[in-house]
Design a protein around this motif. Structure first.
Motif, PDB file in Angstrom:
ATOM      1  N   GLU A  18      -4.278  -7.726   8.657  1.00  0.00           N
ATOM      2  CA  GLU A  18      -3.782  -8.197   9.957  1.00  0.00           C
ATOM      3  C   GLU A  18      -2.312  -7.816  10.164  1.00  0.00           C
ATOM      4  N   HIS A  19      -1.547  -7.818   9.094  1.00  0.00           N
ATOM      5  CA  HIS A  19      -0.139  -7.429   9.190  1.00  0.00           C
ATOM      6  C   HIS A  19      -0.009  -5.931   9.453  1.00  0.00           C
ATOM      7  N   ILE A  20      -0.852  -5.143   8.803  1.00  0.00           N
ATOM      8  CA  ILE A  20      -0.830  -3.699   9.054  1.00  0.00           C
ATOM      9  C   ILE A  20      -1.158  -3.423  10.521  1.00  0.00           C
ATOM     10  N   VAL A  21      -2.167  -4.102  11.029  1.00  0.00           N
ATOM     11  CA  VAL A  21      -2.552  -3.937  12.441  1.00  0.00           C
ATOM     12  C   VAL A  21      -1.397  -4.338  13.353  1.00  0.00           C
ATOM     13  N   ALA A  22      -0.758  -5.468  13.073  1.00  0.00           N
ATOM     14  CA  ALA A  22       0.360  -5.934  13.901  1.00  0.00           C
ATOM     15  C   ALA A  22       1.533  -4.955  13.857  1.00  0.00           C
ATOM     16  N   LEU A  23       1.818  -4.407  12.685  1.00  0.00           N
ATOM     17  CA  LEU A  23       2.901  -3.426  12.559  1.00  0.00           C
ATOM     18  C   LEU A  23       2.567  -2.154  13.333  1.00  0.00           C
ATOM     19  N   CYS A  24       1.317  -1.696  13.230  1.00  0.00           N
ATOM     20  CA  CYS A  24       0.906  -0.494  13.964  1.00  0.00           C
ATOM     21  C   CYS A  24       1.015  -0.700  15.476  1.00  0.00           C
ATOM     22  N   LYS A  25       0.631  -1.872  15.957  1.00  0.00           N
ATOM     23  CA  LYS A  25       0.761  -2.163  17.387  1.00  0.00           C
ATOM     24  C   LYS A  25       2.227  -2.156  17.802  1.00  0.00           C
ATOM     25  N   ALA A  26       3.061  -2.810  17.020  1.00  0.00           N
ATOM     26  CA  ALA A  26       4.483  -2.921  17.367  1.00  0.00           C
ATOM     27  C   ALA A  26       5.169  -1.553  17.348  1.00  0.00           C
ATOM     28  N   PHE A  27       4.890  -0.765  16.328  1.00  0.00           N
ATOM     29  CA  PHE A  27       5.546   0.534  16.180  1.00  0.00           C
ATOM     30  C   PHE A  27       4.808   1.660  16.915  1.00  0.00           C
ATOM     31  N   GLU A  28       3.622   1.338  17.442  1.00  0.00           N
ATOM     32  CA  GLU A  28       2.775   2.333  18.106  1.00  0.00           C
ATOM     33  C   GLU A  28       2.531   3.518  17.165  1.00  0.00           C
ATOM     34  N   CYS A  29       1.990   3.191  15.996  1.00  0.00           N
ATOM     35  CA  CYS A  29       1.756   4.207  14.972  1.00  0.00           C
ATOM     36  C   CYS A  29       0.414   3.961  14.301  1.00  0.00           C
ATOM     37  N   GLN A  30       0.085   4.816  13.361  1.00  0.00           N
ATOM     38  CA  GLN A  30      -1.120   4.695  12.543  1.00  0.00           C
ATOM     39  C   GLN A  30      -0.732   4.139  11.174  1.00  0.00           C
ATOM     40  N   PRO A  31      -1.669   3.509  10.450  1.00  0.00           N
ATOM     41  CA  PRO A  31      -1.347   2.967   9.133  1.00  0.00           C
ATOM     42  C   PRO A  31      -0.707   3.996   8.197  1.00  0.00           C
ATOM     43  N   GLY A  32      -1.159   5.227   8.255  1.00  0.00           N
ATOM     44  CA  GLY A  32      -0.601   6.270   7.403  1.00  0.00           C
ATOM     45  C   GLY A  32       0.859   6.567   7.686  1.00  0.00           C
ATOM     46  N   ASP A  33       1.336   6.177   8.880  1.00  0.00           N
ATOM     47  CA  ASP A  33       2.745   6.362   9.218  1.00  0.00           C
ATOM     48  C   ASP A  33       3.630   5.304   8.553  1.00  0.00           C
ATOM     49  N   LEU A  34       3.012   4.239   8.077  1.00  0.00           N
ATOM     50  CA  LEU A  34       3.762   3.129   7.479  1.00  0.00           C
ATOM     51  C   LEU A  34       3.924   3.254   5.967  1.00  0.00           C
ATOM     52  N   PHE A  35       3.049   4.048   5.340  1.00  0.00           N
ATOM     53  CA  PHE A  35       3.011   4.114   3.881  1.00  0.00           C
ATOM     54  C   PHE A  35       2.940   5.555   3.396  1.00  0.00           C
ATOM     55  N   THR A  36       3.538   5.797   2.237  1.00  0.00           N
ATOM     56  CA  THR A  36       3.384   7.072   1.543  1.00  0.00           C
ATOM     57  C   THR A  36       3.073   6.777   0.084  1.00  0.00           C
ATOM     58  N   TYR A  37       2.002   7.373  -0.413  1.00  0.00           N
ATOM     59  CA  TYR A  37       1.619   7.223  -1.814  1.00  0.00           C
ATOM     60  C   TYR A  37       2.376   8.264  -2.639  1.00  0.00           C
ATOM     61  N   ILE A  38       3.023   7.803  -3.699  1.00  0.00           N
ATOM     62  CA  ILE A  38       3.755   8.695  -4.592  1.00  0.00           C
ATOM     63  C   ILE A  38       3.146   8.553  -5.984  1.00  0.00           C
ATOM     64  N   GLU A  39       2.588   9.639  -6.487  1.00  0.00           N
ATOM     65  CA  GLU A  39       1.971   9.615  -7.805  1.00  0.00           C
ATOM     66  C   GLU A  39       3.040   9.739  -8.881  1.00  0.00           C
ATOM     67  N   ASN A  40       2.963   8.879  -9.871  1.00  0.00           N
ATOM     68  CA  ASN A  40       3.891   8.930 -10.992  1.00  0.00           C
ATOM     69  C   ASN A  40       3.378   9.949 -11.980  1.00  0.00           C
ATOM     70  N   LYS A  41       4.062  11.063 -12.103  1.00  0.00           N
ATOM     71  CA  LYS A  41       3.602  12.156 -12.963  1.00  0.00           C
ATOM     72  C   LYS A  41       3.883  11.901 -14.440  1.00  0.00           C
ATOM     73  N   ASN A  42       4.634  10.853 -14.759  1.00  0.00           N
ATOM     74  CA  ASN A  42       4.964  10.552 -16.158  1.00  0.00           C
ATOM     75  C   ASN A  42       3.893   9.710 -16.845  1.00  0.00           C
ATOM     76  N   VAL A  43       2.912   9.232 -16.099  1.00  0.00           N
ATOM     77  CA  VAL A  43       1.874   8.386 -16.671  1.00  0.00           C
ATOM     78  C   VAL A  43       0.734   9.256 -17.152  1.00  0.00           C
ATOM     79  N   SER A  44       0.327   9.050 -18.392  1.00  0.00           N
ATOM     80  CA  SER A  44      -0.780   9.840 -18.922  1.00  0.00           C
ATOM     81  C   SER A  44      -2.097   9.212 -18.469  1.00  0.00           C
ATOM     82  N   SER A  45      -3.088  10.024 -18.190  1.00  0.00           N
ATOM     83  CA  SER A  45      -4.390   9.518 -17.760  1.00  0.00           C
ATOM     84  C   SER A  45      -5.369   9.630 -18.914  1.00  0.00           C
ATOM     85  N   ASN A  46      -5.570   8.508 -19.611  1.00  0.00           N
ATOM     86  CA  ASN A  46      -6.480   8.480 -20.770  1.00  0.00           C
ATOM     87  C   ASN A  46      -7.839   8.036 -20.346  1.00  0.00           C
TER      88      ASN A  46
END
Length: 74
Positions: free
Chosen positions: A46-74
């Motif tokens: 509901e907060h994401i929806v409210a932020l998107c309405k207020a900013f007139e944007c899409q959810p992807g405009d609010l967040f960026t995923y950053i992968e931590n390359k130092n973590v090993s994937s076991n």
């Protein structure tokens, strides 16, 4: 992994204060502050929806995923 939250950038673009955003979205000021400072641990859909309405944007405009390359994937 890290999720970058762009609320502070959007407030700058709109020239709004955290209080302005709280009033426009109905989200508590403490929650807006946690989003602004990227200290929030979880966010309601509901907060994401409210932020998107207020900013007139899409959810992807609010967040960026950053992968931590130092973590090993076991």
């Amino acid at each position: 992994m890290e999720l970058k939250i762009h609320v502070s950038e959007w407030l700058g673009k709109k020239k709004w204060t955290q209080k302005d955003l709280s009033e426009k979205t109905g989200i508590r000021p403490a929650t807006i502050s946690a989003l602004y400072h990227e200290t929030v641990k979880r966010i309601e859909i509901e907060h994401i929806v409210a932020l998107c309405k207020a900013f007139e944007c899409q959810p992807g405009d609010l967040f960026t995923y950053i992968e931590n390359k130092n973590v090993s994937s076991n």
